[in-house]
Design a protein around this motif. Structure first.
Motif, mmCIF file in Angstrom:
data_model
loop_
_atom_site.group_PDB
_atom_site.id
_atom_site.type_symbol
_atom_site.label_atom_id
_atom_site.label_comp_id
_atom_site.label_asym_id
_atom_site.label_seq_id
_atom_site.Cartn_x
_atom_site.Cartn_y
_atom_site.Cartn_z
ATOM 1 N N MET A 146 0.832 -1.201 0.000
ATOM 2 C CA MET A 146 0.000 0.000 0.000
ATOM 3 C C MET A 146 0.868 1.254 0.000
ATOM 4 S SD MET A 146 -2.790 1.787 0.136
ATOM 5 C CE MET A 146 -3.999 0.456 0.196
ATOM 6 N N GLN A 147 0.548 2.168 -0.907
ATOM 7 C CA GLN A 147 1.194 3.482 -0.977
ATOM 8 C C GLN A 147 0.190 4.555 -0.559
ATOM 9 O OE1 GLN A 147 4.359 3.772 -1.804
ATOM 10 N NE2 GLN A 147 4.870 2.042 -3.137
ATOM 11 N N TRP A 148 0.711 5.601 0.107
ATOM 12 C CA TRP A 148 -0.178 6.706 0.499
ATOM 13 C C TRP A 148 0.695 7.924 0.780
ATOM 14 C CZ3 TRP A 148 -5.473 5.146 1.936
ATOM 15 C CH2 TRP A 148 -6.332 6.224 2.185
ATOM 16 N N HIS A 149 1.243 8.531 -0.276
ATOM 17 C CA HIS A 149 2.170 9.642 -0.031
ATOM 18 C C HIS A 149 2.200 10.623 -1.189
ATOM 19 C CE1 HIS A 149 5.543 8.269 -2.705
ATOM 20 N NE2 HIS A 149 4.907 7.122 -2.567
ATOM 21 N N SER A 150 2.476 11.884 -0.820
ATOM 22 C CA SER A 150 2.674 12.968 -1.786
ATOM 23 C C SER A 150 4.125 13.437 -1.818
ATOM 24 C CB SER A 150 1.783 14.171 -1.436
ATOM 25 O OG SER A 150 0.422 13.842 -1.517
ATOM 26 N N GLU A 151 4.882 13.082 -0.778
ATOM 27 C CA GLU A 151 6.288 13.465 -0.695
ATOM 28 C C GLU A 151 7.149 12.208 -0.626
ATOM 29 O OE1 GLU A 151 6.585 16.176 2.668
ATOM 30 O OE2 GLU A 151 6.216 17.862 1.324
ATOM 31 N N THR A 152 8.435 12.394 -0.819
ATOM 32 C CA THR A 152 9.349 11.259 -0.737
ATOM 33 C C THR A 152 10.708 11.725 -0.235
ATOM 34 O OG1 THR A 152 10.230 9.338 -1.926
ATOM 35 C CG2 THR A 152 10.215 11.446 -3.103
ATOM 36 N N PHE A 153 11.477 10.784 0.289
ATOM 37 C CA PHE A 153 12.788 11.081 0.848
ATOM 38 C C PHE A 153 13.896 10.833 -0.159
ATOM 39 C CE2 PHE A 153 11.407 6.823 2.533
ATOM 40 C CZ PHE A 153 12.179 6.035 1.703
ATOM 41 N N GLU A 154 15.001 11.551 0.025
ATOM 42 C CA GLU A 154 16.267 11.171 -0.595
ATOM 43 C C GLU A 154 16.899 10.102 0.296
ATOM 44 O OE1 GLU A 154 17.500 12.167 -3.532
ATOM 45 O OE2 GLU A 154 15.652 13.313 -3.811
ATOM 46 N N GLU A 164 12.470 0.024 -4.968
ATOM 47 C CA GLU A 164 12.035 1.097 -5.861
ATOM 48 C C GLU A 164 10.809 0.647 -6.639
ATOM 49 O OE1 GLU A 164 15.276 1.631 -8.609
ATOM 50 O OE2 GLU A 164 15.082 -0.383 -9.438
ATOM 51 N N ASN A 165 10.159 1.599 -7.304
ATOM 52 C CA ASN A 165 9.223 1.279 -8.372
ATOM 53 C C ASN A 165 9.305 2.373 -9.435
ATOM 54 O OD1 ASN A 165 7.569 3.406 -7.507
ATOM 55 N ND2 ASN A 165 5.921 2.088 -6.766
ATOM 56 N N ASP A 166 8.499 2.268 -10.475
ATOM 57 C CA ASP A 166 8.625 3.200 -11.597
ATOM 58 C C ASP A 166 8.062 4.582 -11.284
ATOM 59 O OD1 ASP A 166 9.832 1.240 -13.101
ATOM 60 O OD2 ASP A 166 7.952 0.563 -14.032
ATOM 61 N N VAL A 167 7.236 4.682 -10.258
ATOM 62 C CA VAL A 167 6.598 5.966 -9.918
ATOM 63 C C VAL A 167 7.465 6.760 -8.944
ATOM 64 C CG1 VAL A 167 4.519 7.058 -8.989
ATOM 65 C CG2 VAL A 167 4.338 4.907 -10.253
ATOM 66 N N CYS A 168 8.011 6.068 -7.961
ATOM 67 C CA CYS A 168 8.805 6.719 -6.917
ATOM 68 C C CYS A 168 10.040 5.859 -6.663
ATOM 69 C CB CYS A 168 7.963 6.863 -5.642
ATOM 70 S SG CYS A 168 8.861 7.559 -4.245
#
Length: 245
Positions: A146-154, A164-168
């Motif tokens: 399950m994914q539920w995010h608008s931001e992501t980390f370095e 990883e995946n192709d979106v994030c």
């Protein structure tokens, strides 16, 4: 796993609960406590002394939340939480970060957290990255979570990129052998998902081709939860075994 393990949760939103790992830890007779940041008045500052003594925590689990790790103006306790995290992590103690929790660990250690190019909400495939060192946490080649995010980390300096995946691209990382940070929600259960779906105001902030509808999510099969729950339980065992807690 150590008997009477002292597990502490950092919880950022009301009603979220602790997800699948709570039952797993209870089966191992863990003593569980929590800091409920959401219960603090918005205008009240938090003193670091109000948080647990680092020495009194055997395992830290940092839950998700709707806020940005960068929004210290509206959530002033974020600054104290990150300061405590740096103290805890400097001692090489075990920690698991889930979604916002993974972002908080990364940010506390100097990595940027920023708006994702594309939002993710719903069930997606994530894959293990190529050429992960053999001694790292072992992931399946591909798994559904399950994914539920608008931001992501370095990925923090010195950390190892795990998934990883192709979106994030940055879905999971490892620091030493005691810290695992997730961008996705491995802890989610049918009950947790229902609580998330009740927050229609939060759902309205998501759109795009990688966002599933409320109707789609309500039809989720129980089988969808298995991959993430198993990975999280294994992750807890890994950080505890590798740090001898």
């Amino acid at each position: 796993m150590k008997s009477h393990l002292k597990v502490h949760y950092f919880q950022h939103i009301a009603g979220e609960g602790f997800g699948s790992c709570h039952q797993f830890l209870k089966q191992h007779y863990a003593k569980i406590s929590a800091t409920e940041f959401f219960a603090l008045p918005v205008d009240r500052s938090l003193e670091i002394e109000a948080l647990p003594q680092v020495e009194d925590v055997d395992l830290l689990i940092i839950m998700g939340g709707e806020m940005s790790v960068n929004d210290e103006v509206n959530f002033p306790w974020l600054k104290i939480e990150k300061r405590w995290l740096r103290r805890y992590l400097s001692m090489g103690k075990p920690a698991i970060g889930l979604c916002l929790g993974g972002q908080l660990i990364a940010n506390a250690l100097g990595a940027a957290v920023s708006r994702s190019e594309k939002q993710e909400l719903g069930w997606t495939a994530v894959r293990k990255v190529n050429y992960v060192p053999a001694e790292c946490f072992e992931l399946p080649a591909e798994f559904n979570v399950m994914q539920w995010h608008s931001e992501t980390f370095e990925i923090p300096k010195g950390a190892i990129h795990l998934a990883e995946n192709d979106v994030c691209r940055n879905q999971m990382y490892q620091i030493g052998k005691n810290v695992l940070g997730f961008q996705f929600h491995p802890e989610i259960t049918p009950e947790t998902l229902n609580l998330f779906l009740e927050n229609e105001e939060e759902l309205d902030h998501f759109s795009g081709q990688h966002v599933q509808t409320q109707q789609q999510l309500k039809k989720t099969s129980k089988n969808n939860f298995i991959d993430g729950n198993q990975i999280l339980n294994q992750a807890i065992e890994y950080v505890l075994q590798k740090t001898a807690y």
